[in-house]
Design a protein around this motif. Sequence first.
Motif, PDB file in Angstrom:
ATOM      1  N   UNK A   1     -58.043  63.044  14.479  1.00  8.18           N
ATOM      2  CA  UNK A   1     -57.069  62.090  15.004  1.00  8.18           C
ATOM      3  C   UNK A   1     -55.763  62.829  15.236  1.00  8.18           C
ATOM      4  N   UNK A   2     -55.029  62.419  16.260  1.00  7.76           N
ATOM      5  CA  UNK A   2     -53.808  63.135  16.658  1.00  7.76           C
ATOM      6  C   UNK A   2     -52.546  62.567  16.036  1.00  7.76           C
ATOM      7  N   UNK A   3     -52.603  61.318  15.551  1.00  9.95           N
ATOM      8  CA  UNK A   3     -51.412  60.693  14.971  1.00  9.95           C
ATOM      9  C   UNK A   3     -51.786  59.938  13.699  1.00  9.95           C
ATOM     10  N   UNK A   4     -50.785  59.792  12.835  1.00 11.46           N
ATOM     11  CA  UNK A   4     -50.982  59.129  11.547  1.00 11.46           C
ATOM     12  C   UNK A   4     -49.671  58.469  11.131  1.00 11.46           C
ATOM     13  N   UNK A   5     -49.728  57.228  10.686  1.00 11.09           N
ATOM     14  CA  UNK A   5     -48.581  56.534  10.106  1.00 11.09           C
ATOM     15  C   UNK A   5     -48.764  56.559   8.594  1.00 11.09           C
ATOM     16  N   UNK A   6     -47.865  57.251   7.871  1.00 10.99           N
ATOM     17  CA  UNK A   6     -48.126  57.466   6.446  1.00 10.99           C
ATOM     18  C   UNK A   6     -46.825  57.675   5.674  1.00 10.99           C
ATOM     19  N   UNK A   7     -46.953  57.519   4.349  1.00 15.82           N
ATOM     20  CA  UNK A   7     -45.840  57.801   3.452  1.00 15.82           C
ATOM     21  C   UNK A   7     -46.015  59.212   2.878  1.00 15.82           C
ATOM     22  N   UNK A   8     -45.092  60.110   3.199  1.00 16.89           N
ATOM     23  CA  UNK A   8     -45.079  61.452   2.601  1.00 16.89           C
ATOM     24  C   UNK A   8     -46.468  62.077   2.556  1.00 16.89           C
ATOM     25  N   UNK A   9     -47.008  62.382   3.724  1.00 16.94           N
ATOM     26  CA  UNK A   9     -48.371  62.922   3.812  1.00 16.94           C
ATOM     27  C   UNK A   9     -48.440  64.424   3.565  1.00 16.94           C
ATOM     28  N   UNK A  10     -47.300  65.106   3.518  1.00 17.49           N
ATOM     29  CA  UNK A  10     -47.294  66.570   3.496  1.00 17.49           C
ATOM     30  C   UNK A  10     -48.147  67.204   2.419  1.00 17.49           C
TER      31      UNK A  10
ATOM     32  N   UNK B   1     -41.047  67.266  -5.281  1.00 18.17           N
ATOM     33  CA  UNK B   1     -41.280  68.434  -4.423  1.00 18.17           C
ATOM     34  C   UNK B   1     -42.775  68.635  -4.217  1.00 18.17           C
ATOM     35  N   UNK B   2     -43.541  68.472  -5.283  1.00 18.80           N
ATOM     36  CA  UNK B   2     -44.996  68.647  -5.195  1.00 18.80           C
ATOM     37  C   UNK B   2     -45.630  67.585  -4.305  1.00 18.80           C
ATOM     38  N   UNK B   3     -45.193  66.325  -4.467  1.00 15.55           N
ATOM     39  CA  UNK B   3     -45.807  65.227  -3.713  1.00 15.55           C
ATOM     40  C   UNK B   3     -45.213  65.043  -2.318  1.00 15.55           C
ATOM     41  N   UNK B   4     -44.064  65.674  -2.055  1.00 17.88           N
ATOM     42  CA  UNK B   4     -43.430  65.493  -0.756  1.00 17.88           C
ATOM     43  C   UNK B   4     -42.642  64.209  -0.648  1.00 17.88           C
ATOM     44  N   UNK B   5     -42.453  63.522  -1.767  1.00 10.75           N
ATOM     45  CA  UNK B   5     -41.660  62.298  -1.793  1.00 10.75           C
ATOM     46  C   UNK B   5     -40.201  62.636  -2.083  1.00 10.75           C
ATOM     47  N   UNK B   6     -39.374  61.622  -2.258  1.00 17.30           N
ATOM     48  CA  UNK B   6     -37.943  61.827  -2.478  1.00 17.30           C
ATOM     49  C   UNK B   6     -37.576  61.417  -3.898  1.00 17.30           C
TER      50      UNK B   6
END
Length: 424
Positions: free
Chosen positions: A262-271, A341-346
Amino acid sequence: MAVAAVLAAASLTACGDGADSGSDGKTLTYWASNQGPSLEADKTILQPELDKFKQQTGIEVKVEVVPWSDLLNRLLAAATSGKGPDVVNIGNTWSASLQATGAFLQFDDATLGQVGGKDRFVPAALAAAGAEGKPPTAVPIYSLSYALYYNKKMFAEAGIASPPTTWAELAEAGKKLTKPNQWGLAVEGSNPSENAHHAFTFSQQYGGAWFDKSGKATFDTPQNVAAVKRYVNFMAGDKIVNPGNAEYAQNQAVSDFANGKAAMLLWQAAGSSLKAQNMPADAYGVAPVPFLENAPAGGKKVNSMVAGINMAVFNFTKNKDGALKFVKFMTSDEEQVQLNKTYGSLPSVKPAAADPAFAAPEQKVLAEVLNTSAAPLPQVAQESQFETLVGGIIKELFADAASGKPITDEAIKTKLSNAQQQVK
């Protein structure tokens, strides 16, 4: 209705034999929410921090990572029975619903002082920790917002120069990106919470609301019908979502995006989840979630709910002092930097939020959305019922879309009306 019944029962009493911790004050049990790519990954991430806490305090923390699909019902069951863990993670959208059970420790000014004080926390994050005007029954630990993730190579190959800023542009781009073995957008159609979060955001853009100011459910309005239809139509009408996504419920959409399906994704902190699946950070871009192209009167400039995770302590804990020490540890500057930092959240505390670790492009977009165009879900006791009922309806609609059934305004309104009658 089952969740409503459990919630009602929990609001009457929360008694029992207490938490599953030891009575010697040297053990705690902790239900952690699934923040990373898998339950196992979360346990691997958390265990060194729990070991560090034990070294500092002598208190052992036994952790269980609970999937989002089970967490709310397990929390409500524990609140009703009076048996469960000492400390838990909760989705911040459930704060007022769980607060209404009376099963959780209140973080009044004195208790907040034991974990570092009210002023340490980011105001927007702390505001989503309970009903307005009442002491919160949780404190924030991870702050999040939704963003649009897009595959740079796929966009370039399709001749798309920049990420879409409106839903019409997203649908148009999705059609260009959809071809054999590749889809424009990945969704988790069988995930009620994920569905409800998008229903809230779309409703805001259409000028709707799921509850009025008195807390009464207003599910079946024209604005909410339009909001639900717009989201489901990515599969049903635009046909840019794989019909198989109707069965996705636990990070499968992230996996499809990471693996080029898939080319796009709507997500919370997917990194962090994308990294775990070997998708390099320079392979994707991160942009704010699009807005409605022609917003009606009353439409709001909202493109995310105020997302995040809170920590709460059950009243029945046999180790209140240890539980508060653990909350203080997990919201300390050092742990907030390390875990977010690990989860990519704030981070949810001010000193950690200023750390350079959160200056990467993904975190900049998440922070921009959170601080400028996100809105909190209604902090009413019935909010968890909204997620269960409306999220479940959208799950049904995705299943219908996957089987080729038409998704009509009338069908959506009927489902929403029936759900509205079930709100207690």
